[in-house]
Design a protein around this motif. Structure first.
Motif, PDB file in Angstrom:
ATOM      1  N   GLY A   2       1.040  -1.415  -0.091  1.00 45.00           N
ATOM      2  CA  GLY A   2      -0.139  -0.386  -0.283  1.00 45.00           C
ATOM      3  C   GLY A   2       0.765   1.371  -0.246  1.00 45.00           C
ATOM      4  N   ASN A   3       1.941   1.199   0.652  1.00 44.91           N
ATOM      5  CA  ASN A   3       2.968   2.305   0.123  1.00 44.91           C
ATOM      6  C   ASN A   3       3.909   2.509  -0.683  1.00 44.91           C
ATOM      7  N   LEU A   4       3.401   1.567  -2.005  1.00 43.36           N
ATOM      8  CA  LEU A   4       3.981   1.413  -3.765  1.00 43.36           C
ATOM      9  C   LEU A   4       2.869   2.422  -4.098  1.00 43.36           C
ATOM     10  N   SER A   5       3.039   3.731  -5.599  1.00 42.89           N
ATOM     11  CA  SER A   5       2.678   3.911  -6.133  1.00 42.89           C
ATOM     12  C   SER A   5       1.766   2.996  -7.033  1.00 42.89           C
ATOM     13  N   PHE A   6       1.178   2.155  -6.951  1.00 43.92           N
ATOM     14  CA  PHE A   6       0.686   0.946  -7.914  1.00 43.92           C
ATOM     15  C   PHE A   6      -0.879   0.571  -7.347  1.00 43.92           C
ATOM     16  N   ASN A   7      -1.133  -0.745  -8.878  1.00 47.48           N
ATOM     17  CA  ASN A   7      -2.493  -1.023  -8.173  1.00 47.48           C
ATOM     18  C   ASN A   7      -2.485  -1.485  -6.895  1.00 47.48           C
ATOM     19  N   LEU A   8      -2.842  -1.303  -5.889  1.00 45.87           N
ATOM     20  CA  LEU A   8      -2.803  -2.214  -4.699  1.00 45.87           C
ATOM     21  C   LEU A   8      -3.401  -3.921  -5.003  1.00 45.87           C
ATOM     22  N   TYR A   9      -4.243  -4.186  -5.349  1.00 43.62           N
ATOM     23  CA  TYR A   9      -5.206  -5.522  -6.130  1.00 43.62           C
ATOM     24  C   TYR A   9      -4.174  -6.410  -7.256  1.00 43.62           C
ATOM     25  N   LEU A  10      -3.878  -5.522  -7.499  1.00 44.30           N
ATOM     26  CA  LEU A  10      -3.037  -6.182  -8.802  1.00 44.30           C
ATOM     27  C   LEU A  10      -1.313  -6.555  -8.412  1.00 44.30           C
ATOM     28  N   SER A  11      -0.773  -5.689  -7.865  1.00 47.71           N
ATOM     29  CA  SER A  11      -0.064  -6.170  -6.687  1.00 47.71           C
ATOM     30  C   SER A  11       0.231  -7.227  -5.537  1.00 47.71           C
ATOM     31  N   VAL A  12      -0.892  -7.236  -5.184  1.00 43.31           N
ATOM     32  CA  VAL A  12      -1.010  -8.607  -4.307  1.00 43.31           C
ATOM     33  C   VAL A  12      -0.851  -9.994  -4.602  1.00 43.31           C
ATOM     34  N   THR A  13      -1.811  -9.804  -5.777  1.00 43.02           N
ATOM     35  CA  THR A  13      -1.899 -11.050  -6.387  1.00 43.02           C
ATOM     36  C   THR A  13      -0.197 -11.579  -7.417  1.00 43.02           C
ATOM     37  N   LEU A  14       0.380 -10.783  -7.752  1.00 46.47           N
ATOM     38  CA  LEU A  14       1.328 -10.646  -8.419  1.00 46.47           C
ATOM     39  C   LEU A  14       2.538 -11.182  -7.170  1.00 46.47           C
ATOM     40  N   ASN A  15       2.450 -10.664  -5.869  1.00 46.62           N
ATOM     41  CA  ASN A  15       2.659 -10.678  -4.575  1.00 46.62           C
ATOM     42  C   ASN A  15       2.522 -12.613  -4.435  1.00 46.62           C
ATOM     43  N   ALA A  16       1.372 -13.286  -4.524  1.00 49.56           N
ATOM     44  CA  ALA A  16       1.216 -14.018  -4.529  1.00 49.56           C
ATOM     45  C   ALA A  16       1.537 -15.116  -5.173  1.00 49.56           C
ATOM     46  N   LEU A  17       1.448 -14.661  -6.160  1.00 52.34           N
ATOM     47  CA  LEU A  17       1.516 -15.852  -7.860  1.00 52.34           C
ATOM     48  C   LEU A  17       2.726 -15.499  -7.794  1.00 52.34           C
ATOM     49  N   SER A  18       4.049 -15.320  -7.021  1.00 49.63           N
ATOM     50  CA  SER A  18       5.449 -14.744  -6.983  1.00 49.63           C
ATOM     51  C   SER A  18       6.051 -16.236  -6.347  1.00 49.63           C
ATOM     52  N   GLU A  19       4.947 -17.109  -5.063  1.00 51.26           N
ATOM     53  CA  GLU A  19       5.794 -17.870  -4.867  1.00 51.26           C
ATOM     54  C   GLU A  19       6.002 -19.060  -5.842  1.00 51.26           C
ATOM     55  N   LEU A  20       4.774 -19.366  -6.689  1.00 51.05           N
ATOM     56  CA  LEU A  20       5.359 -20.838  -7.511  1.00 51.05           C
ATOM     57  C   LEU A  20       6.564 -20.865  -8.237  1.00 51.05           C
ATOM     58  N   PRO A  21       6.922 -19.438  -8.915  1.00 56.13           N
ATOM     59  CA  PRO A  21       8.963 -19.630  -9.245  1.00 56.13           C
ATOM     60  C   PRO A  21       9.311 -19.938  -8.319  1.00 56.13           C
ATOM     61  N   ALA A  22       9.139 -20.042  -7.286  1.00 58.25           N
ATOM     62  CA  ALA A  22      10.028 -19.291  -6.047  1.00 58.25           C
ATOM     63  C   ALA A  22      10.473 -21.439  -5.575  1.00 58.25           C
ATOM     64  N   SER A  23       9.081 -21.473  -5.831  1.00 52.82           N
ATOM     65  CA  SER A  23       8.983 -22.714  -5.341  1.00 52.82           C
ATOM     66  C   SER A  23       9.302 -23.941  -6.244  1.00 52.82           C
ATOM     67  N   LEU A  24       9.197 -23.699  -8.083  1.00 52.67           N
ATOM     68  CA  LEU A  24       9.667 -23.992  -9.137  1.00 52.67           C
ATOM     69  C   LEU A  24      11.204 -24.278  -8.803  1.00 52.67           C
ATOM     70  N   VAL A  25      11.713 -23.096  -8.969  1.00 53.07           N
ATOM     71  CA  VAL A  25      13.172 -22.524  -8.877  1.00 53.07           C
ATOM     72  C   VAL A  25      13.606 -24.008  -7.414  1.00 53.07           C
ATOM     73  N   THR A  26      13.159 -23.947  -6.052  1.00 59.32           N
ATOM     74  CA  THR A  26      13.917 -24.618  -5.560  1.00 59.32           C
ATOM     75  C   THR A  26      13.485 -26.491  -5.514  1.00 59.32           C
ATOM     76  N   PHE A  27      12.911 -27.071  -6.230  1.00 67.46           N
ATOM     77  CA  PHE A  27      12.153 -28.044  -6.611  1.00 67.46           C
ATOM     78  C   PHE A  27      13.086 -28.263  -7.456  1.00 67.46           C
ATOM     79  N   PHE A  28      13.241 -27.748  -9.135  1.00 65.28           N
ATOM     80  CA  PHE A  28      14.028 -28.223  -9.707  1.00 65.28           C
ATOM     81  C   PHE A  28      16.049 -27.800  -9.278  1.00 65.28           C
ATOM     82  N   LEU A  29      16.260 -26.662  -9.130  1.00 60.97           N
ATOM     83  CA  LEU A  29      17.733 -26.689  -8.253  1.00 60.97           C
ATOM     84  C   LEU A  29      18.175 -27.588  -7.263  1.00 60.97           C
TER      85      LEU A  29
END
Length: 523
Positions: free
Chosen positions: A354-381
């Protein structure tokens, strides 16, 4: 899963050390490997069922995003110039505005908390995390001593789900906060027990991948909340608790009936017959005798002499031994300091959007989705990554991007959210690797307690995050700038830890000490 390449490969020196230890000291780990080293469907189903507990863990962690949110409102009197979308409703007459949704959609509207201070409105969330801290400290050691991993997972999920159902009957903010504390108390050990138990049910070849399964399930639970909230839009906030708590009750029954206890823990507790029965039910056929009586399995462990250690005489012995052994205390302190820094970012980044100059709802969704590639990176590497180097690199990358997020905020908004996402992704990946690293650093007899203490450090970092976020509303550097400094500094503590890539899991403190002495001799 058809790939036969070991994902936790051995270096030549690690292989020589392992051979040396196995020659002079019968290894429970190497003996168990002969039975469960080949990953089968039974082990996959067991690990999947155990890891699914993370779904309910995530739901209760983030449920307040929807149940405790302040609903949108609108003006009810046309032509009233004093009422507009930027007005403070606390300064408006009560009959000049109304909520867009029925009052029972949030605790804020139902209990008229819209003009209460931040301390009151934030009390339920704070109570939940304080409950997590208390539950982790009080319950974690029971999984290493008297109850075991399976029973602790069952009881924790059951307590969390019952408290969630009782939350539906809350009549005010104080009862609601008290029940959130109890929910957090039960939730405090779920992730730890699920991670430790699932990795102890498989061989070292699949240890990293099975650990990452829990991270995927946590992300799934996080992403399921918006869907549940959307289906219940306009309905009471209590429905969301029912939708998340009742399925947990059924899950508890499945755990009680279908999940097997860790054979490693059973051996350490001196329950050899129970351990053999568990191994027989989950191991591959080559570990059984030709007659199918299990005699071959018993013979495989006839040379392994291991029982309950002498120091393990009460429920808090695991914590005591971690503090008394200098090498164990050094390792625990390092992983906890690193976990604290990662926790600051993991919980603080979403809160500070909420402190950033960006759409709050979109940024929350992107943060939640960013956990998926983090898990994939860990899984494969995870099989290729040196634990210390990976955590250090991702922590520093998160630190740099977090600080740059403040600097670029006044230049390019799009780049600012991009840097924030990279920082959050890096923190998630560092934490995933750190959890698996901690499992490998500590023997079976204290492993659950050690991982629990790490998660306590993560939650403690989350306790400080809201304070920094509030301070950063006026001075941006106090949020993302401090986040970057803390995670960068705390990540350096992994340099004091030994590398565990390709190593074996020890089961007793003596075995771990013997292994460390052998490592020093080969160094």
């Amino acid at each position: 899963m058809a790939d036969s390449t070991p994902l936790l490969s051995h270096s030549d020196s690690a292989h020589s050390i392992t051979q040396c230890l196995e020659k002079h000291l019968p290894s429970l780990d190497s003996t168990i490997e002969r039975c469960i080293g080949d990953f089968g469907w039974t082990q996959f189903l067991q690990a999947s069922l155990v890891s699914f507990a993370w779904v309910f863990d995530a739901q209760q962690t983030f449920i307040s995003v929807f149940t405790d949110a302040e609903p949108t409102w609108h003006c009810t009197r046309l032509g009233d110039e004093s009422c507009n979308s930027v007005s403070n409703i606390c300064h408006l007459p009560k009959n000049s505005w109304a909520w867009d949704w029925p009052i029972h959609t949030s605790i804020v509207s139902e209990w008229a908390l819209e003009c209460s201070g931040a301390l009151i409105t934030g009390l339920p969330a704070s109570s939940f995390f304080m409950g997590c801290l208390a539950g982790g400290l009080v319950l974690a050691t029971l999984a290493d001593s008297s109850l075991g991993r399976k029973n602790m997972l069952f009881l924790s999920c059951l307590l969390m789900s019952i408290a969630g159902i009782l939350t539906v009957f809350s009549t005010n903010i104080w009862i609601y906060s008290a029940l959130r504390f109890v929910t957090g108390f039960g939730r405090g050990t779920i992730g730890t027990c699920a991670l430790v138990l699932s990795t102890e049910l498989v061989g070292k070849r699949w240890r990293g991948q099975v650990g990452v399964m829990g991270f995927f399930c946590f992300t799934l639970g996080f992403l399921s909340l918006p869907a549940i909230a959307y289906l219940n839009r306009g309905s009471s906030w209590r429905n969301i608790y029912l939708w998340t708590s009742i399925p947990t009750i059924f899950y508890c029954l499945l755990v009680h009936l279908l999940v097997r206890e860790s054979p490693r823990w059973l051996f350490v507790q001196g329950r050899k017959e129970d351990a053999l029965a568990t191994l027989k039910s989950i191991s591959n056929s080559t570990c059984h005798s030709d007659s199918g009586s299990g005699g071959g399995l018993s013979y495989s462990f006839s040379g392994v002499s291991i029982g309950q250690e002498a120091w393990n005489d009460d429920i808090y012995s695991a914590i005591k031994i971690l503090l008394e052994k200098r090498w164990a205390l050094r390792r625990l302190s390092a992983v906890m300091m690193t976990g604290f820094g990662i926790g600051i970012v993991y919980y603080g980044m979403p809160l500070g959007l909420g402190n950033l100059s960006f759409n709050l709802y979109l940024s929350v969704t992107l943060n939640a989705l960013s956990e998926l590639p983090a898990s994939l990176v860990t899984f494969f590497l995870i099989g290729r990554l040196n634990r210390r180097s990976a955590i250090l690199v991702f922590s520093i990358l998160s630190a740099v991007c977090s600080i740059m997020c403040v600097v670029m905020g006044n230049v390019w908004t799009g780049l600012q959210i991009g840097l924030e996402l990279v920082s959050f992704f890096s923190a998630c990946t560092a934490f995933n690797v750190l959890l698996i690293y901690t499992i490998e650093l500590f023997p079976t007899c204290v492993r659950n307690s050690a991982v629990s203490m790490l998660r306590q450090a993560l939650v403690l970092g989350g306790v400080f995050s809201p304070v920094l976020v509030a301070a950063g509303r006026k001075k941006g550097f106090l949020t993302y700038g401090v986040f970057g400094i803390v995670i960068g500094f705390c990540g350096l503590f992994v340099a004091f830890l030994p590398e565990t890539k390709g190593g074996t899991l020890c089961d007793t403190m003596d075995e771990e000490e013997e292994k460390e002495r052998a490592n020093l001799q080969w160094a």
